[in-house]
Design an enzyme around this catalytic site. Structure first.
Site, mmCIF file in Angstrom:
data_model
loop_
_atom_site.group_PDB
_atom_site.id
_atom_site.type_symbol
_atom_site.label_atom_id
_atom_site.label_comp_id
_atom_site.label_asym_id
_atom_site.label_seq_id
_atom_site.Cartn_x
_atom_site.Cartn_y
_atom_site.Cartn_z
ATOM 1 N N LYS A 19 27.302 -8.057 13.389
ATOM 2 C CA LYS A 19 26.438 -9.176 13.777
ATOM 3 C C LYS A 19 25.458 -9.569 12.677
ATOM 4 C CE LYS A 19 24.326 -8.054 17.460
ATOM 5 N NZ LYS A 19 23.298 -8.121 18.511
ATOM 6 N N ARG A 93 20.214 -10.076 27.183
ATOM 7 C CA ARG A 93 20.978 -8.842 27.378
ATOM 8 C C ARG A 93 21.422 -8.663 28.831
ATOM 9 N NH1 ARG A 93 20.802 -5.243 23.069
ATOM 10 N NH2 ARG A 93 19.209 -5.663 21.488
ATOM 11 N N ARG A 127 28.680 6.468 8.499
ATOM 12 C CA ARG A 127 27.464 6.033 7.805
ATOM 13 C C ARG A 127 26.506 7.202 7.550
ATOM 14 N NH1 ARG A 127 25.138 0.473 10.392
ATOM 15 N NH2 ARG A 127 24.309 1.967 11.895
ATOM 16 N N ARG A 160 21.906 9.431 10.815
ATOM 17 C CA ARG A 160 20.947 9.085 11.862
ATOM 18 C C ARG A 160 21.513 9.469 13.219
ATOM 19 N NH1 ARG A 160 20.786 3.111 11.504
ATOM 20 N NH2 ARG A 160 19.486 3.324 13.344
ATOM 21 N N ARG A 171 26.245 4.540 23.301
ATOM 22 C CA ARG A 171 25.699 3.209 23.024
ATOM 23 C C ARG A 171 26.732 2.118 23.328
ATOM 24 N NH1 ARG A 171 23.960 3.052 17.031
ATOM 25 N NH2 ARG A 171 23.087 1.013 17.561
#
Length: 223
Positions: A19, A93, A127, A160, A171
Site C-alpha cells: 500500500k 476500517r 524483513r 520486529r 494480523r
C-alpha cells in the site's frame, strides 16, 4: 498527468500488500494528497487537541478508538481539504466508519490491493530492521551484505515483533475479519476496484491505467 478534477479515493490492503509504495506512486503520478489515518491520530495526540486527548485516553486504557470518535477525527481533517484531491489510507476500517465517510463524501473509487496471504507472510517474515536508523532489509530480495548485520554501522539487525510469523498470521486474520464487510459495502456501491497480484511492480501499471481512465472519463462527464 495531474488530475483535472477533485478526486476522492480510498486505498485498502492488508499489511505488507504494498500500500505504501502504490500510494506514493499515485501521489507522484496524479498530484493527489496522501492522507494517513495513523498520521492524523499521532498529530492530534501530539498537539493535544480535544479529539486527540480522547483518543489518548482510549489508548492509555488499552481500548480501541471507538468508530464515532475515529470518524470525527478523520472527517474534521478532511474538511480543510475541500478543494484538494486526496487518497485516504487506513480509514475506514469498519462499516460504521465507511457509512460516516459516505455521508460526508462521494468516493470516486476504492482501490483494493489483493495480495495472497502466503506472499505477504513470506515478504514480512523475511524483513529485518536496523532499529536506530529504520533501515529495512529483506533476506529474499534486499539482503544485508553480512547476514544479520546493518550495512552502514555493522550493528545487529532485529526482527520486529510485527514481522514474526505468528504475529503476521494473527494480523492478517484480524484484517480479513474486520475488512471484508467494508469491501462488501463498497462493492455494493459499485466503487470497489480490486487489483490482484504478488508483486507491487506488476500491480502498479494496472492501478495507474485504471486511474488515468477513471479521471479522463470523469473529466469528460464534467465537461
Amino acid at each position: 498527468m495531474v488530475a483535472q478534477r477533485i478526486l476522492r479515493a480510498v486505498i485498502m490492503g492488508p499489511p505488507g500488500s504494498g500500500k505504501g509504495t502504490v500510494s506514493a506512486r499515485i501521489v507522484k503520478s496524479f498530484g493527489v494528497k496522501h492522507i494517513s489515518s495513523g498520521d492524523i491520530l499521532r498529530a492530534n495526540i501530539k498537539q493535544q487537541t480535544e479529539l486527540g486527548l480522547l483518543v489518548r485516553s482510549c489508548m492509555d486504557q488499552g481500548q480501541l478508538v471507538p468508530d464515532g470518535l475515529m470518524s470525527r477525527l478523520i472527517l474534521k481533517d478532511l474538511k480543510s481539504m475541500e478543494h484538494i484531491s486526496w487518497l485516504l489510507d487506513g480509514f475506514p476500517r469498519t462499516v460504521s466508519q465507511a457509512e460516516a465517510l459516505d455521508q460526508a463524501y462521494t468516493l470516486d473509487t476504492v482501490i483494493n490491493l489483493n495480495v495472497p496471504f502466503q506472499t505477504i507472510k513470506e515478504r514480512l517474515t523475511s524483513r529485518w530492521t536496523h532499529i536506530s536508523s529504520g533501515r529495512v532489509y529483506n533476506t529474499d530480495f534486499n539482503p544485508p551484505k553480512v547476514p544479520g548485520f546493518d550495512d552502514v554501522t555493522g550493528e545487529p539487525l532485529v526482527q520486529r515483533d510485527d514481522d514474526k510469523p505468528d504475529t503476521v498470521t494473527q494480523r492478517l486474520k484480524a484484517y480479513e475479519t474486520q475488512t471484508q464487510p467494508v469491501l462488501e459495502f463498497y462493492r455494493s456501491k459499485g466503487v470497489l476496484k480490486t487489483f490482484t497480484g504478488t508483486e507491487t511492480n506488476k500491480i502498479w501499471p494496472h492501478v495507474e491505467e485504471f486511474l488515468h481512465q477513471r479521471i479522463f472519463l470523469d473529466s469528460q462527464r464534467a465537461a
